[in-house]
Scaffold this motif. Structure first.
Motif, PDB file in Angstrom:
ATOM      1  N   MET A  83      13.030 -66.815 -73.982  1.00 16.13           N
ATOM      2  CA  MET A  83      12.978 -67.504 -72.722  1.00 16.13           C
ATOM      3  C   MET A  83      11.836 -66.951 -71.862  1.00 16.13           C
ATOM      4  O   MET A  83      11.146 -67.704 -71.189  1.00 16.13           O
ATOM      5  N   GLU A  84      11.628 -65.655 -71.932  1.00 15.33           N
ATOM      6  CA  GLU A  84      10.597 -65.043 -71.095  1.00 15.33           C
ATOM      7  C   GLU A  84       9.194 -65.521 -71.440  1.00 15.33           C
ATOM      8  O   GLU A  84       8.316 -65.552 -70.578  1.00 15.33           O
ATOM      9  N   ASP A  85       8.962 -65.907 -72.679  1.00 15.43           N
ATOM     10  CA  ASP A  85       7.637 -66.397 -73.076  1.00 15.43           C
ATOM     11  C   ASP A  85       7.351 -67.791 -72.532  1.00 15.43           C
ATOM     12  O   ASP A  85       6.204 -68.191 -72.423  1.00 15.43           O
ATOM     13  N   ALA A  86       8.380 -68.533 -72.201  1.00 17.55           N
ATOM     14  CA  ALA A  86       8.216 -69.917 -71.770  1.00 17.55           C
ATOM     15  C   ALA A  86       8.134 -70.083 -70.261  1.00 17.55           C
ATOM     16  O   ALA A  86       7.766 -71.148 -69.781  1.00 17.55           O
ATOM     17  N   LEU A  87       8.456 -69.049 -69.503  1.00 19.10           N
ATOM     18  CA  LEU A  87       8.528 -69.180 -68.043  1.00 19.10           C
ATOM     19  C   LEU A  87       7.330 -68.530 -67.370  1.00 19.10           C
ATOM     20  O   LEU A  87       6.990 -67.388 -67.674  1.00 19.10           O
ATOM     21  N   PRO A  88       6.708 -69.230 -66.425  1.00 22.18           N
ATOM     22  CA  PRO A  88       5.588 -68.630 -65.690  1.00 22.18           C
ATOM     23  C   PRO A  88       6.073 -67.509 -64.779  1.00 22.18           C
ATOM     24  O   PRO A  88       7.152 -67.583 -64.202  1.00 22.18           O
ATOM     25  N   TRP A  94      18.155 -62.574 -70.737  1.00 20.33           N
ATOM     26  CA  TRP A  94      17.016 -62.797 -69.845  1.00 20.33           C
ATOM     27  C   TRP A  94      17.286 -62.187 -68.476  1.00 20.33           C
ATOM     28  O   TRP A  94      16.390 -61.604 -67.858  1.00 20.33           O
ATOM     29  N   LEU A  95      18.513 -62.272 -67.989  1.00 18.84           N
ATOM     30  CA  LEU A  95      18.856 -61.732 -66.673  1.00 18.84           C
ATOM     31  C   LEU A  95      18.702 -60.218 -66.594  1.00 18.84           C
ATOM     32  O   LEU A  95      18.520 -59.668 -65.508  1.00 18.84           O
ATOM     33  N   LEU A 104      10.131 -60.186 -65.170  1.00 20.76           N
ATOM     34  CA  LEU A 104       9.576 -61.368 -65.832  1.00 20.76           C
ATOM     35  C   LEU A 104       9.195 -62.469 -64.858  1.00 20.76           C
ATOM     36  O   LEU A 104       8.183 -63.149 -65.039  1.00 20.76           O
ATOM     37  N   THR A 105       9.998 -62.675 -63.832  1.00 14.24           N
ATOM     38  CA  THR A 105       9.772 -63.732 -62.830  1.00 14.24           C
ATOM     39  C   THR A 105      10.120 -63.178 -61.446  1.00 14.24           C
ATOM     40  O   THR A 105      11.144 -63.535 -60.857  1.00 14.24           O
ATOM     41  N   PRO A 106       9.275 -62.303 -60.908  1.00 10.96           N
ATOM     42  CA  PRO A 106       9.603 -61.602 -59.664  1.00 10.96           C
ATOM     43  C   PRO A 106       9.770 -62.485 -58.429  1.00 10.96           C
ATOM     44  O   PRO A 106      10.432 -62.090 -57.474  1.00 10.96           O
ATOM     45  N   ASP A 107       9.206 -63.690 -58.445  1.00 16.53           N
ATOM     46  CA  ASP A 107       9.314 -64.594 -57.296  1.00 16.53           C
ATOM     47  C   ASP A 107      10.518 -65.525 -57.376  1.00 16.53           C
ATOM     48  O   ASP A 107      10.749 -66.327 -56.477  1.00 16.53           O
ATOM     49  N   LEU A 108      11.281 -65.423 -58.443  1.00 13.23           N
ATOM     50  CA  LEU A 108      12.396 -66.339 -58.657  1.00 13.23           C
ATOM     51  C   LEU A 108      13.451 -66.184 -57.561  1.00 13.23           C
ATOM     52  O   LEU A 108      13.860 -65.085 -57.227  1.00 13.23           O
TER      53      LEU A 108
END
Length: 89
Positions: A1-6, A38-39, A45-49
């Motif tokens: 999942m981490e490879d697919a998310l900006p 992923w959590l 991985l997505t610090p702005d989420l």
């Protein structure tokens, strides 16, 4: 999942469309396990989420009851991220 998310992703919406496709044999536990892994590192991985929304279509809504919804919301609470579960009834 981490490879697919900006990395700059702010909101993630996950739909249940694949559950209607016979080539995918996803179970509730498959999705929950993937999401839980992923959590563990979502902040790196997505610090702005700001949150994740799970949107279920009508056929999937019947399979995914209140207990599974609570599992996802509880996972988000423990990980420090807002989880919203919506769907057609």
């Amino acid at each position: 999942m981490e490879d697919a998310l900006p990395k700059g992703l702010r909101w993630l919406m996950i739909t249940s469309d694949m559950m209607d496709d016979e080539q995918f044999q996803w179970t509730d536990s498959d999705v929950l396990d993937l999401f839980q892994r992923w959590l563990e590192d979502w902040k790196n991985l997505t610090p702005d989420l700001q949150g994740v929304q799970f949107h279920r279509n009508q056929s999937f809504y019947k399979l995914w009851g209140p207990a599974v919804k609570k599992d996802y919301v509880d996972l988000g609470t423990r990980a420090g991220i807002l989880i919203v579960v919506s769907g057609e009834t």
